[in-house]
Design a protein around this motif. Sequence first.
Motif, PDB file in Angstrom:
ATOM      1  N   MET B  22     -14.005 -31.140  -6.115  1.00 31.93           N
ATOM      2  CA  MET B  22     -13.706 -32.350  -6.885  1.00 31.93           C
ATOM      3  C   MET B  22     -12.307 -32.269  -7.467  1.00 31.93           C
ATOM      4  O   MET B  22     -11.580 -33.258  -7.494  1.00 31.93           O
ATOM      5  CB  MET B  22     -14.740 -32.534  -8.000  1.00 31.93           C
ATOM      6  N   ILE B  23     -11.933 -31.070  -7.960  1.00 30.06           N
ATOM      7  CA  ILE B  23     -10.581 -30.916  -8.510  1.00 30.06           C
ATOM      8  C   ILE B  23      -9.558 -31.201  -7.419  1.00 30.06           C
ATOM      9  O   ILE B  23      -8.598 -31.949  -7.611  1.00 30.06           O
ATOM     10  CB  ILE B  23     -10.377 -29.492  -9.072  1.00 30.06           C
ATOM     11  N   LEU B  24      -9.823 -30.601  -6.255  1.00 31.10           N
ATOM     12  CA  LEU B  24      -8.876 -30.746  -5.143  1.00 31.10           C
ATOM     13  C   LEU B  24      -8.707 -32.227  -4.780  1.00 31.10           C
ATOM     14  O   LEU B  24      -7.592 -32.752  -4.710  1.00 31.10           O
ATOM     15  CB  LEU B  24      -9.403 -29.937  -3.956  1.00 31.10           C
ATOM     16  N   ALA B  25      -9.840 -32.884  -4.562  1.00 36.46           N
ATOM     17  CA  ALA B  25      -9.758 -34.300  -4.211  1.00 36.46           C
ATOM     18  C   ALA B  25      -9.176 -35.103  -5.360  1.00 36.46           C
ATOM     19  O   ALA B  25      -8.437 -36.064  -5.143  1.00 36.46           O
ATOM     20  CB  ALA B  25     -11.142 -34.828  -3.849  1.00 36.46           C
ATOM     21  N   GLY B  26      -9.498 -34.689  -6.597  1.00 39.98           N
ATOM     22  CA  GLY B  26      -9.014 -35.411  -7.763  1.00 39.98           C
ATOM     23  C   GLY B  26      -7.504 -35.335  -7.891  1.00 39.98           C
ATOM     24  O   GLY B  26      -6.855 -36.326  -8.219  1.00 39.98           O
ATOM     25  N   VAL B  27      -6.932 -34.159  -7.619  1.00 41.78           N
ATOM     26  CA  VAL B  27      -5.476 -34.014  -7.682  1.00 41.78           C
ATOM     27  C   VAL B  27      -4.832 -34.979  -6.692  1.00 41.78           C
ATOM     28  O   VAL B  27      -3.890 -35.707  -7.017  1.00 41.78           O
ATOM     29  CB  VAL B  27      -5.065 -32.560  -7.373  1.00 41.78           C
ATOM     30  N   GLY B  28      -5.385 -35.004  -5.480  1.00 45.20           N
ATOM     31  CA  GLY B  28      -4.843 -35.905  -4.464  1.00 45.20           C
ATOM     32  C   GLY B  28      -4.975 -37.352  -4.887  1.00 45.20           C
ATOM     33  O   GLY B  28      -4.018 -38.127  -4.833  1.00 45.20           O
ATOM     34  N   GLU B  29      -6.163 -37.712  -5.352  1.00 44.60           N
ATOM     35  CA  GLU B  29      -6.404 -39.102  -5.741  1.00 44.60           C
ATOM     36  C   GLU B  29      -5.495 -39.496  -6.893  1.00 44.60           C
ATOM     37  O   GLU B  29      -4.997 -40.624  -6.958  1.00 44.60           O
ATOM     38  CB  GLU B  29      -7.877 -39.289  -6.104  1.00 44.60           C
ATOM     39  N   LEU B  30      -5.262 -38.544  -7.810  1.00 45.20           N
ATOM     40  CA  LEU B  30      -4.373 -38.832  -8.944  1.00 45.20           C
ATOM     41  C   LEU B  30      -2.983 -39.214  -8.436  1.00 45.20           C
ATOM     42  O   LEU B  30      -2.414 -40.233  -8.846  1.00 45.20           O
ATOM     43  CB  LEU B  30      -4.275 -37.606  -9.856  1.00 45.20           C
ATOM     44  N   VAL B  31      -2.465 -38.392  -7.528  1.00 44.38           N
ATOM     45  CA  VAL B  31      -1.122 -38.670  -7.008  1.00 44.38           C
ATOM     46  C   VAL B  31      -1.110 -40.038  -6.321  1.00 44.38           C
ATOM     47  O   VAL B  31      -0.206 -40.844  -6.511  1.00 44.38           O
ATOM     48  CB  VAL B  31      -0.682 -37.548  -6.051  1.00 44.38           C
ATOM     49  N   GLY B  32      -2.153 -40.294  -5.531  1.00 44.99           N
ATOM     50  CA  GLY B  32      -2.233 -41.584  -4.843  1.00 44.99           C
ATOM     51  C   GLY B  32      -2.274 -42.739  -5.824  1.00 44.99           C
ATOM     52  O   GLY B  32      -1.560 -43.720  -5.676  1.00 44.99           O
ATOM     53  N   GLY B 201       7.182 -44.112   0.172  1.00 45.14           N
ATOM     54  CA  GLY B 201       6.760 -43.240  -0.918  1.00 45.14           C
ATOM     55  C   GLY B 201       5.254 -43.258  -1.102  1.00 45.14           C
ATOM     56  O   GLY B 201       4.600 -42.215  -1.209  1.00 45.14           O
ATOM     57  N   ARG B 202       4.700 -44.463  -1.094  1.00 50.09           N
ATOM     58  CA  ARG B 202       3.248 -44.565  -1.271  1.00 50.09           C
ATOM     59  C   ARG B 202       2.518 -43.909  -0.107  1.00 50.09           C
ATOM     60  O   ARG B 202       1.504 -43.247  -0.294  1.00 50.09           O
ATOM     61  CB  ARG B 202       2.848 -46.030  -1.382  1.00 50.09           C
ATOM     62  N   SER B 203       3.054 -44.105   1.094  1.00 50.98           N
ATOM     63  CA  SER B 203       2.387 -43.504   2.256  1.00 50.98           C
ATOM     64  C   SER B 203       2.376 -41.989   2.131  1.00 50.98           C
ATOM     65  O   SER B 203       1.369 -41.343   2.426  1.00 50.98           O
ATOM     66  CB  SER B 203       3.097 -43.909   3.542  1.00 50.98           C
ATOM     67  N   LEU B 204       3.504 -41.416   1.680  1.00 50.14           N
ATOM     68  CA  LEU B 204       3.556 -39.961   1.561  1.00 50.14           C
ATOM     69  C   LEU B 204       2.575 -39.472   0.501  1.00 50.14           C
ATOM     70  O   LEU B 204       1.884 -38.466   0.700  1.00 50.14           O
ATOM     71  CB  LEU B 204       4.981 -39.507   1.215  1.00 50.14           C
ATOM     72  N   CYS B 205       2.489 -40.202  -0.603  1.00 50.16           N
ATOM     73  CA  CYS B 205       1.516 -39.820  -1.626  1.00 50.16           C
ATOM     74  C   CYS B 205       0.102 -39.865  -1.061  1.00 50.16           C
ATOM     75  O   CYS B 205      -0.720 -38.977  -1.303  1.00 50.16           O
ATOM     76  CB  CYS B 205       1.614 -40.748  -2.828  1.00 50.16           C
ATOM     77  N   LEU B 206      -0.175 -40.913  -0.288  1.00 50.01           N
ATOM     78  CA  LEU B 206      -1.506 -41.023   0.303  1.00 50.01           C
ATOM     79  C   LEU B 206      -1.763 -39.884   1.276  1.00 50.01           C
ATOM     80  O   LEU B 206      -2.875 -39.356   1.375  1.00 50.01           O
ATOM     81  CB  LEU B 206      -1.644 -42.346   1.042  1.00 50.01           C
ATOM     82  N   LEU B 207      -0.711 -39.507   2.000  1.00 54.28           N
ATOM     83  CA  LEU B 207      -0.857 -38.426   2.968  1.00 54.28           C
ATOM     84  C   LEU B 207      -1.236 -37.135   2.246  1.00 54.28           C
ATOM     85  O   LEU B 207      -2.121 -36.386   2.682  1.00 54.28           O
ATOM     86  CB  LEU B 207       0.477 -38.242   3.706  1.00 54.28           C
ATOM     87  N   PHE B 208      -0.575 -36.905   1.123  1.00 59.49           N
ATOM     88  CA  PHE B 208      -0.897 -35.731   0.316  1.00 59.49           C
ATOM     89  C   PHE B 208      -2.356 -35.817  -0.151  1.00 59.49           C
ATOM     90  O   PHE B 208      -3.122 -34.853  -0.054  1.00 59.49           O
ATOM     91  CB  PHE B 208       0.050 -35.646  -0.881  1.00 59.49           C
ATOM     92  N   ALA B 209      -2.734 -37.009  -0.629  1.00 56.91           N
ATOM     93  CA  ALA B 209      -4.111 -37.184  -1.098  1.00 56.91           C
ATOM     94  C   ALA B 209      -5.091 -36.927   0.035  1.00 56.91           C
ATOM     95  O   ALA B 209      -6.133 -36.279  -0.157  1.00 56.91           O
ATOM     96  CB  ALA B 209      -4.290 -38.590  -1.652  1.00 56.91           C
ATOM     97  N   GLY B 210      -4.754 -37.426   1.233  1.00 53.15           N
ATOM     98  CA  GLY B 210      -5.642 -37.221   2.377  1.00 53.15           C
ATOM     99  C   GLY B 210      -5.792 -35.744   2.698  1.00 53.15           C
ATOM    100  O   GLY B 210      -6.903 -35.265   2.958  1.00 53.15           O
ATOM    101  N   ALA B 211      -4.677 -35.024   2.669  1.00 54.75           N
ATOM    102  CA  ALA B 211      -4.742 -33.589   2.953  1.00 54.75           C
ATOM    103  C   ALA B 211      -5.638 -32.895   1.946  1.00 54.75           C
ATOM    104  O   ALA B 211      -6.484 -32.054   2.300  1.00 54.75           O
ATOM    105  CB  ALA B 211      -3.332 -32.999   2.916  1.00 54.75           C
ATOM    106  N   CYS B 212      -5.497 -33.272   0.674  1.00 56.08           N
ATOM    107  CA  CYS B 212      -6.330 -32.665  -0.369  1.00 56.08           C
ATOM    108  C   CYS B 212      -7.808 -32.963  -0.128  1.00 56.08           C
ATOM    109  O   CYS B 212      -8.654 -32.065  -0.186  1.00 56.08           O
ATOM    110  CB  CYS B 212      -5.936 -33.203  -1.733  1.00 56.08           C
ATOM    111  N   SER B 213      -8.116 -34.239   0.151  1.00 54.35           N
ATOM    112  CA  SER B 213      -9.517 -34.593   0.362  1.00 54.35           C
ATOM    113  C   SER B 213     -10.076 -33.883   1.587  1.00 54.35           C
ATOM    114  O   SER B 213     -11.227 -33.435   1.585  1.00 54.35           O
ATOM    115  CB  SER B 213      -9.674 -36.102   0.545  1.00 54.35           C
ATOM    116  N   GLY B 214      -9.275 -33.797   2.640  1.00 58.46           N
ATOM    117  CA  GLY B 214      -9.726 -33.097   3.841  1.00 58.46           C
ATOM    118  C   GLY B 214     -10.048 -31.646   3.525  1.00 58.46           C
ATOM    119  O   GLY B 214     -11.105 -31.115   3.916  1.00 58.46           O
ATOM    120  N   ALA B 215      -9.152 -31.000   2.783  1.00 60.08           N
ATOM    121  CA  ALA B 215      -9.389 -29.606   2.423  1.00 60.08           C
ATOM    122  C   ALA B 215     -10.644 -29.486   1.564  1.00 60.08           C
ATOM    123  O   ALA B 215     -11.436 -28.540   1.716  1.00 60.08           O
ATOM    124  CB  ALA B 215      -8.181 -29.052   1.676  1.00 60.08           C
TER     125      ALA B 215
END
Lengths: 363, 328, 544
Positions: B22-32, B201-215
């Motif tokens: 949840m933390i991992l996905a949360g960090v990503g979602e926060l950035v997004g 910029g938004r796409s890159l943030c989403l990409l980071f969020a996606g990587a976090c959620s995937g992990a």
Amino acid sequence: MFKRFFGNIWSAAIAVALAALVCGVVLALAIGAAALLGYPPIRLADLWLRGAAGSWYALSSSCADACPLLLTGLAAGVAFRAGVLNIGAQGQFLLGALTAVALTTRMMIFHQPALVIPTALLGGAVAGGLWGLVAQYLERYRSVPVVLSTILLNFVALYLAQAALQGPLQALGTAAAQSPEIAGKYWLPLFVPYTDFHIGIILALVLAVLLWVVQQRSIFGFEARVVGLNPGTARAMKMPVTARQFQIMFISGACAGLGGAIQLLGQVHFMTAHMGNYGYAGIAVALLGRLNPLGIIISSLFFGFLDTGAYRVEESSLALPHNMANVIKALIILVMLVLAGLSLRKSRRADRRVTAPAQESAP
Amino acid sequence: MTASHNMITFLSRQALTAATPMILAGVGELVGELSGVINIGIEGTMLMGCIAAYTVTGVSNHGTVGLLAAIAAGMVMAMIFAAACVWGRADQIVAGTAMDLLGVGLSGMVWMMYQNWRENLGFSTALPHGSGFSRVPIPLLHQIAFLGPVFFDQYALCYITLCLCVVVWWVLRHTRLGLIIGALGDAPEACHAAGVRVRMGRSLCLLFAGACSGAAGAYLSIMQTHAFATNMTGGQGFVVLALVIFGRWKLPGIIGGCLFFGLINSLQQTLQTARYTSQNTALHALTHVPFQFFQMLPYLAAIVALAIMSRKAPGPRYINVPWPEVKT
Amino acid sequence: MPGAASRSLLIGPGTDDDQSCSTESIIYAGLHRLTSAVPRGWGAWMTTAHPALGLTGICKSFGGVCALDDVTLEVQAGTVHGILGENGAGKTTLMNIIAGLMRPDSGRMEIMGVPISTGSVRAARSHGIGMVHQHFKLVENQSVLENIVLAAGKSLLPRRPRKLLQDIDSWCRKLNWPLELDAPVGTLAVGRQQRVEIIKALCGGGKILILDEPTAALTPAEVDELAAAVASLARAGMTVLFISHKLLEARRICQSISILRRGKVVYSGSIADLSVEEIAEKMVGVKMDVPRLTPSARPTQGPPMLELVDVDYRIGKRRPPVLKQINLTVRPYEILGIAGVDGNGQSELAALISGAVNPTAGRIVRRSGGNASVPIRVGYIPEDRHKEALVLPLAVTSNLLLRQYRQSPFARWGFCRYGTWRKHSTDLVRQYDIRCRRIEDAAATLSGGNQQKIVLARELSQQPELILAVNPTRGLDISATAFVLRQLLEARARGAGIILIHGDLDELLSISDRVAVINSGALTATAWPQATPVEIGRLMLGGA
């Protein structure tokens, strides 16, 4: 008069054609992808079509599957159009079914199907509606976004149903979360014998037409529309914004709850907590139908055919997972959303062309 | 050490273990969300991470490869979402539910096809022995009383997650990049005027969020459980969404919320098992409550938390407003 | 800059009241001194070889509408160059292209003779171009320094780059503007925010500064300070592009001008060569028939229809009141103007009067014909028509009926009677000259002026006794502005009491019978129309 009527028909026809085109393209892509994975495409399409509409029985089961989709689609459509983002049709659907099964099993002692069936349907609708009101209450008085609360309430409803099905409503002689099967005379009557055409389908169709009339012609529908598009203006015009939002949420939840009850009494006849993803799929149905009740009828039929066919394909020797249908639905929603988003922008651009460039409009 | 002390240590350790995804996905979602895009479909992305990690680990016999595959899968999902919402101007909330449906459908489909395929080949669908991750106690540190087992006897990804939190916190707090991310969601026109490409910029943030959620998905399938089941995320993605609001778009708040939910989750599991094993009378009294109520607890708690907290919590202003803005 | 010329056109259209003329020229005299201190032609010898900025053949169109048509112009270094034109003439589009925010369809751009690539903010910035937008591009919850770093920082990492800090410091000193770097931008007053924007644009280069309608939100005193700053920048060798649609300002501040009309440059050269009337004619294209607004035809009479007695309003319990001790009355046949700098409580006052919120203390009495028990018909023309008056995706018809849709001829038994809707709105469209192709078209497809006409038609057609109008002409072109003001005057002639809360002082003074000034939530004074803009401007800033 004449011209305007045909103008509307024309734009509706374009919308339908566009939606059909999107569906066709996505379907073709899906079959192409399956072909790449080694499934024979022709046979796949053939099985799919036969499974969905190859016989009277197949046709009826597609329609019976479309029926709960139509109701959850109406739930989403009515709410979205009024700006209430109710994503909780799944939970409302489950609670509707749960109430229906509770009422039927408890009222069986009266031996009066004519009393029990309407009560169960009504009870399901009311339960779904009330469950929706919880979310609207949280939004209005506790500023919890409806989107989030409805999603979370879906899970609460799921576990509530499971608890009930493993507690007071559990069937005798089983450890699973499952209700007893309802006796045949409390099932929704069929209007074509030996098929799945039950009167719930007619009920849903009538409801859709009714909602269409309300939406297009009534003051209530107009107000709901204004509230949905621009609550600030609605408030300034002294419209009862809060009341309309609560009423819409109740209607929306009631549609989903009724869907659960009809599905239970008309189709599955006993309840488990896994009654399908009708709630979530309803969102796709509503979007594909462009939030118009009549459009939702068509899109729910399409999805019903898609689902039923997918199950037949999964049962066949091809064994292509039925979840393929879910993937297709998701892709259709995405494409439709993008088209809607882009067309909005494009129409704004076109507007500049229409009006004299008198306004400073920084794009 | 007393039994209750043991119990507390155990629960705390389990809480962190359960909170990590949840933390991992949360960090990503926060950035997004800070960049102005809310992704309701993290649940689906996590599921795709789960299945990608599980199947790739099963085939390749290497957990690390599986983890990378999960990250890649998450990023692909993010790309689809970004294409629809950032570039295609789709409504983020509805598109998010579509992404959820896509994740559920695709993961279920892949899972069934994977099972058929493995069975046809005559293999088991279980993970090959030793290919999944197990806990990595950090030498020496894990022997410290209480803190040791709680913080230093976790899965590798948990340590990485904690480091990631520190890095993201630092970036958001102390760098110009953090300013840009915040401005993307708060005043995209200011970014645009400053020459930052808003959609990119938004796409890159989403990409980071996606990587976090995937992990995070990989964590669930190849670390915590070594198994895959359809819908195995069980709504954690949605809880994360609620927690981002609950934490008022601040990293410490989100992590605190995740730990709290991890605790409730581990308590719930302990209580479920206590039904059959515990001799403790206090616990035993609770076992008369149907266990579904404990399963329900995180969601109820999320709703209650939102109901208490979400007042006066203005999030990024431009959430669900596509760029460039069109006046309606 | 001949004083006589500036005298003749003072407050723009509408007022050529001798009294206000004289006071106007007083403030402008100060400016004149400032600007005339810059030697003419000084910039010219500096860059005899190359102009600071050269544009050749710039074209840009949006969806088939040509916004800029073959724009060619040169600006010499060290000058203040005005870009004049009506709303929609393409000024902002041109500036966005220079600043790199938009890519032109064709055309070239040179800075100091060096061709630079268009459509890139970074390229423009690295050549020293900075732009201050009319609507500030600031992140309100970030601090001043953070905003500057966001825009002018070069690397992604540091948040307090030393070089940038030095840069900020030196510019602040040059302009003599102390900036509180750690204050959140949202808490600053508009004038201060503009300074942040200017420093932001200057940092990291600072050769060409573009100011887009910089005076729109400022009080007269702040305009003076800005003009002084601009003059000192030009003295230091900077090139300033000053965009405006107000002629007077341009005359005061600029040395040369270019006039844009419908995307074309119709004049480019020294400002001294043209009389103000000639400039106005070139901007509009034809001799504009400016409506003459007559003073009150009938004396104010009758009992007050609206009274606010000691009204306080606060949003949170602990916050200080937004409105304090407001007392005002409106009678039939009068327009009460309320002037003030934006954000001093105008929107709250409007919300109170329209009945959207209730006062925390005090009372509001609305009387219909002297009878407090009869509900009064209120027409409300809100500031933000998109948020409070229109539903843009709905048809023009629906928007025209948003007030009356449930009343007798328009609805029966809970259902809408669209036939009567169409008839009613066809009438209104004709009566108020709303230009739309069909009444079924979405309101979004109309221009801003026509959208405002929808609001006017709806609100005024029900013959309101009390009218509340907030910035009713904001964003409208000259003819739509005139239309709106004329409609308000007609309503007054019918006997309505009108409260006009308006940011444009000239327009406000030209049609108000009485003027009150609102400053930080208090009505500081009720000035009579004889008050001059200077006096009112002082009151707006809180002076006695």
